[in-house]
Design an enzyme around this catalytic site. Sequence first.
Site, PDB file in Angstrom:
ATOM      1  N   SER A   1       0.951  -1.170   0.077  1.00 16.02           N
ATOM      2  CA  SER A   1       0.129   0.022  -0.033  1.00 16.02           C
ATOM      3  C   SER A   1       0.852   1.235   0.156  1.00 16.02           C
ATOM      4  CB  SER A   1      -0.753   0.011   1.264  1.00 16.02           C
ATOM      5  OG  SER A   1      -1.529   1.210   1.492  1.00 16.02           O
TER       6      SER A   1
ATOM      7  N   TYR B 225      -2.900   0.205   9.663  1.00 16.32           N
ATOM      8  CA  TYR B 225      -3.068  -0.389   8.432  1.00 16.32           C
ATOM      9  C   TYR B 225      -1.831  -0.476   7.582  1.00 16.32           C
ATOM     10  CZ  TYR B 225      -3.797  -0.948   3.592  1.00 16.32           C
ATOM     11  OH  TYR B 225      -4.274  -1.360   2.330  1.00 16.32           O
TER      12      TYR B 225
ATOM     13  N   LYS C 249       1.099  -3.373   6.512  1.00 17.24           N
ATOM     14  CA  LYS C 249       1.744  -3.748   5.239  1.00 17.24           C
ATOM     15  C   LYS C 249       3.282  -3.489   5.385  1.00 17.24           C
ATOM     16  CE  LYS C 249      -2.205  -4.234   2.938  1.00 17.24           C
ATOM     17  NZ  LYS C 249      -2.457  -5.667   2.423  1.00 17.24           N
TER      18      LYS C 249
END
Length: 306
Positions: A92, A119, A123
Amino acid sequence: MSNTEISVLENITQILGYRPDFFGCDLRDMKQLEEIFEKYDFDGVVHFAGLKSPRESCDRANEYFDNNITWSLKLFACMEKYGVMKIIFSSSAAIYSTQGMHKKGLDENADIWNTNHPYGSTKLILENILWDLAKFSWFQVISFRYFNPIWAHTSWLLWENPVWIPNNLFPYIMKVASGDLDYISVFGNDYNTHDGTGIRDYIDVNDLVRGHILWYEYFDTIGQNVACFEVFNLWTWLWISVIEAITSVSNVLWKDISYVFEDRRLGDLAEVYCNPMRAKNILWWTSKVTLDESIKNTLYYHKISA
Ligand code: WQD
């Protein structure tokens, strides 16, 4: 399957002309995972699974760590056990920190050590793990740093249709355009951008898919038994603000779209957009679908006529 419906499989069948094998397998279930790896002689894995909302991850950090990291480790272990070494991983743009932002957009060497939400951290940690698996276990890894994927398949059979009220900008705008919702909240109008609202790089999902297929073929060029770890930004070089996004839909549909300004959303950055040159130079891949085409592709699902 936590945010979609099994009926999607019928539409995929229609597009392909055959029903693909499907297993509703939880990655926590190592036994079932191994049964699947036992049954097939896989060439590689494309790993899309994961929770993906920056805002939500601020409230549910542990769940994000568990879901995105712990369960991916089971998949990697299974791959190693069965000698499946190729993996395309959905990383991401969320792993970049603000400090890396500059006028030419983020390139793959931009600062990634200061993520803004759990989040993004999941990643980043997974990229680090894959880096080690490439170095010490001969994995062949291609990690794609997605920016903001949007819209629908050109067949009109697949589209972004979350079970819950959408978090992301474009699905939300379309819900307002179709009359399902009254207005959209614009999170922050005091950012240091040309109109005060957040800027992003939105990429059409059809371009994204084309990129995956092309890059999977890239594995052939590096040959068997050669470890590799490559990262690429998936990009359009089409950077727009929230207000410009709303205006674009409004112009295509000839409809007013109501919005109100609200406070900044937790975990958001002012600008996230990338420098596409690495993908272009190495793979000759560029995005093709324009924003207006993307918007038109999705009208059917939202039962809107332009
Ligand atoms: C875009 C802009 C909001 C909703 C996404 C993915 C994430 C990751 C990175 C791949 C922001 C504003 C939004 C609304 C608004 N991609 N907005 N009102 O947060 O950039 O994250 O890209 O890993 O998975 O979700 O996308 O569409 O939520 O927000 O004003 O109702 O729109 O503040 O500036 P985001 P988004």
